[in-house]
Structures are given as C-alpha cells and as structure tokens.
Motif scaffolding. Structure first.
Motif, mmCIF file in Angstrom:
data_model
loop_
_atom_site.group_PDB
_atom_site.id
_atom_site.type_symbol
_atom_site.label_atom_id
_atom_site.label_comp_id
_atom_site.label_asym_id
_atom_site.label_seq_id
_atom_site.Cartn_x
_atom_site.Cartn_y
_atom_site.Cartn_z
ATOM 1 N N ARG A 46 -19.614 9.639 -8.130
ATOM 2 C CA ARG A 46 -19.444 10.756 -7.234
ATOM 3 C C ARG A 46 -18.268 11.560 -7.775
ATOM 4 N NH1 ARG A 46 -19.192 10.464 -0.717
ATOM 5 N NH2 ARG A 46 -19.381 12.696 -0.395
ATOM 6 N N LEU A 47 -18.525 12.768 -8.163
ATOM 7 C CA LEU A 47 -17.515 13.603 -8.798
ATOM 8 C C LEU A 47 -17.113 14.740 -7.872
ATOM 9 C CD1 LEU A 47 -19.254 13.844 -12.265
ATOM 10 C CD2 LEU A 47 -17.568 12.166 -11.529
ATOM 11 N N PHE A 48 -15.944 15.310 -8.113
ATOM 12 C CA PHE A 48 -15.511 16.447 -7.324
ATOM 13 C C PHE A 48 -14.725 17.402 -8.180
ATOM 14 C CE2 PHE A 48 -11.754 13.842 -7.151
ATOM 15 C CZ PHE A 48 -10.700 14.737 -7.081
ATOM 16 N N LYS A 49 -14.681 18.644 -7.734
ATOM 17 C CA LYS A 49 -13.880 19.662 -8.387
ATOM 18 C C LYS A 49 -13.254 20.525 -7.308
ATOM 19 C CE LYS A 49 -14.011 23.489 -11.639
ATOM 20 N NZ LYS A 49 -14.846 24.284 -12.536
ATOM 21 N N ARG A 50 -11.956 20.652 -7.343
ATOM 22 C CA ARG A 50 -11.271 21.515 -6.377
ATOM 23 C C ARG A 50 -11.454 22.962 -6.792
ATOM 24 N NH1 ARG A 50 -8.303 18.141 -3.151
ATOM 25 N NH2 ARG A 50 -7.481 16.292 -4.144
ATOM 26 N N ILE A 51 -11.795 23.795 -5.853
ATOM 27 C CA ILE A 51 -11.920 25.225 -6.114
ATOM 28 C C ILE A 51 -10.716 25.915 -5.488
ATOM 29 C CG2 ILE A 51 -13.315 27.273 -5.738
ATOM 30 C CD1 ILE A 51 -15.740 25.409 -5.526
ATOM 31 N N VAL A 52 -9.971 26.602 -6.341
ATOM 32 C CA VAL A 52 -8.756 27.277 -5.847
ATOM 33 C C VAL A 52 -8.917 28.775 -5.840
ATOM 34 C CG1 VAL A 52 -7.044 25.535 -6.284
ATOM 35 C CG2 VAL A 52 -7.786 26.981 -8.149
ATOM 36 N N SER A 106 0.828 -1.203 0.000
ATOM 37 C CA SER A 106 0.000 0.000 0.000
ATOM 38 C C SER A 106 0.865 1.257 0.000
ATOM 39 C CB SER A 106 -0.980 -0.008 1.174
ATOM 40 O OG SER A 106 -0.338 0.247 2.403
ATOM 41 N N ARG A 107 2.037 1.178 0.607
ATOM 42 C CA ARG A 107 2.968 2.308 0.563
ATOM 43 C C ARG A 107 3.447 2.531 -0.874
ATOM 44 N NH1 ARG A 107 6.411 0.579 4.186
ATOM 45 N NH2 ARG A 107 5.153 1.390 5.873
ATOM 46 N N ASP A 108 3.774 1.449 -1.561
ATOM 47 C CA ASP A 108 4.161 1.555 -2.974
ATOM 48 C C ASP A 108 3.034 2.165 -3.798
ATOM 49 O OD1 ASP A 108 6.537 0.306 -2.273
ATOM 50 O OD2 ASP A 108 5.957 -1.650 -3.099
ATOM 51 N N TRP A 109 1.805 1.716 -3.529
ATOM 52 C CA TRP A 109 0.629 2.212 -4.248
ATOM 53 C C TRP A 109 0.465 3.713 -4.017
ATOM 54 C CZ3 TRP A 109 -4.910 -0.118 -3.286
ATOM 55 C CH2 TRP A 109 -5.800 0.368 -4.241
ATOM 56 N N ALA A 110 0.598 4.145 -2.786
ATOM 57 C CA ALA A 110 0.460 5.569 -2.476
ATOM 58 C C ALA A 110 1.515 6.397 -3.215
ATOM 59 C CB ALA A 110 0.560 5.797 -0.970
ATOM 60 N N GLU A 111 2.736 5.860 -3.317
ATOM 61 C CA GLU A 111 3.812 6.570 -4.014
ATOM 62 C C GLU A 111 3.539 6.713 -5.508
ATOM 63 O OE1 GLU A 111 7.483 4.613 -2.969
ATOM 64 O OE2 GLU A 111 7.332 5.264 -0.873
ATOM 65 N N GLU A 112 2.716 5.840 -6.056
ATOM 66 C CA GLU A 112 2.345 5.943 -7.475
ATOM 67 C C GLU A 112 1.479 7.175 -7.739
ATOM 68 O OE1 GLU A 112 0.538 2.431 -9.138
ATOM 69 O OE2 GLU A 112 1.843 1.130 -7.945
ATOM 70 N N GLU A 113 0.780 7.647 -6.711
ATOM 71 C CA GLU A 113 -0.145 8.776 -6.833
ATOM 72 C C GLU A 113 -1.174 8.555 -7.950
ATOM 73 O OE1 GLU A 113 2.128 12.405 -7.099
ATOM 74 O OE2 GLU A 113 2.841 12.185 -5.043
ATOM 75 N N SER A 114 -1.677 7.330 -8.028
ATOM 76 C CA SER A 114 -2.647 6.981 -9.064
ATOM 77 C C SER A 114 -4.092 7.143 -8.613
ATOM 78 C CB SER A 114 -2.406 5.541 -9.522
ATOM 79 O OG SER A 114 -2.579 4.642 -8.440
ATOM 80 N N CYS A 115 -4.300 7.367 -7.324
ATOM 81 C CA CYS A 115 -5.652 7.516 -6.779
ATOM 82 C C CYS A 115 -5.748 8.795 -5.962
ATOM 83 C CB CYS A 115 -6.003 6.336 -5.878
ATOM 84 S SG CYS A 115 -6.141 4.773 -6.754
ATOM 85 N N TYR A 116 -6.893 9.432 -6.047
ATOM 86 C CA TYR A 116 -7.132 10.626 -5.246
ATOM 87 C C TYR A 116 -7.253 10.250 -3.780
ATOM 88 C CZ TYR A 116 -8.191 12.774 -9.724
ATOM 89 O OH TYR A 116 -8.114 13.234 -11.010
ATOM 90 N N GLY A 117 -6.453 10.881 -2.941
ATOM 91 C CA GLY A 117 -6.565 10.716 -1.501
ATOM 92 C C GLY A 117 -6.088 9.400 -0.928
ATOM 93 N N TYR A 118 -5.454 8.542 -1.724
ATOM 94 C CA TYR A 118 -5.021 7.252 -1.188
ATOM 95 C C TYR A 118 -3.833 7.442 -0.261
ATOM 96 C CZ TYR A 118 -3.784 2.403 -0.654
ATOM 97 O OH TYR A 118 -3.512 1.179 -0.103
ATOM 98 N N ARG A 119 -3.882 6.770 0.874
ATOM 99 C CA ARG A 119 -2.783 6.781 1.823
ATOM 100 C C ARG A 119 -2.431 5.345 2.175
ATOM 101 N NH1 ARG A 119 -4.646 4.708 6.115
ATOM 102 N NH2 ARG A 119 -6.715 5.083 6.903
#
Length: 148
Positions: A142-148, A20-33
């Motif tokens: 379920r969709l999201f949009k970041r507002i900056v 799971s640490r390797d997976w998180a380092e891939e940054e392939s999913c939103y919010g995965y830790r």
C-alpha cells in the motif's frame, strides 16, 4: 537475554509505553505515535529482557481471517503482529529475529500464518529483515504520496 511471553501488568504497560515513546521520537515510521494503555490491553505480549530491562517487544493477537482469500480461507486463525520493536543499541544483532522466531514457536499449535504490516521509512532494510532473514512472503503493498 531472556525472551518470553508476559502477562500484562502495570509495570509492563509502562515499559511498553516508554519504549513506544522512544520509537516515535526516532521518526522511523510514517504516522507512528506512542502507545496508550488501551493500545496494549488485549494483545499477547512477547518481550526480550536483558538485565531486568525490556529491550525489545512484539505484540499482537490471533484473529479469524476475513477477506484474505489469496493466502487463506475465511475463518482461518492467524496471528497479526501489531508491533515489533528493538531498542537502537540492540539492533542488527539478531534480537528481532530471535523474538520473532520465539513467537513462531509459541504459536505454531494455534496458527499457521503470521501477518504484519509496516510503515517504516527504511523499507529496503525492513524487507531484507522480513523476507530474507525471517522467510516471510510478500503479499501486498500500500503506497502513498503526499500532494502539497
């Protein structure tokens, strides 16, 4: 390649935490830790093992449904996939599908529905995998949009 359900051991927990640490380092999913021990405990764990190394896993659990009336009556047992992961070097070789189908076969006496959510950034590929290759049905988004 061996695919099997495994009982939780300290070594298996560490293997899944490392993956799971390797997976998180891939940054392939939103919010995965990365997982912690408490994220794993209490789940059923299915693994794909090659040369004594876990190279893929699926974890989840059976729950009674509540508020999913469009697909099943309240109280219907279903299996919720919490995570399915395959190491990068074994992707696109059918291992994830084989792991999923193994779980289907193992659980068919206990449930008749498998449910999962995904936060992948590559939604086109994951939809192809789940819908086209595994025959799952689309239920909601379920969709999201970041507002900056």
């Amino acid at each position: 390649m061996i695919i099997e359900e495994r009982q939780i051991t300290d070594q298996l927990i560490q293997d899944l935490i490392d993956l799971s640490r390797d997976w998180a380092e891939e940054e392939s999913c939103y919010g995965y830790r990365p997982n912690k021990k408490e994220d794993i405990i209490g789940n059923r764990i299915f693994v794909a093992v090659e040369e004594k190394r876990v190279c893929g896993y699926l974890l989840g659990n059976i729950h009674p449904s509540k508020g999913m009336k469009s697909i099943m009556e309240d109280g219907t047992p279903y299996f919720e996939v919490e995570e399915i992961y395959v190491i990068p070097s074994r992707r696109s070789q059918g291992l994830g599908a084989e792991l999923f189908r193994y779980v289907e076969e193992r659980l068919k006496e206990d449930v008749n529905i498998i449910v999962l959510s995904t936060a992948t950034k590559n939604w086109k590929a994951i939809f192809h995998f789940y819908l086209d290759e595994l025959g799952m049905d689309f239920w909601s988004a379920r969709l999201f949009k970041r507002i900056v």
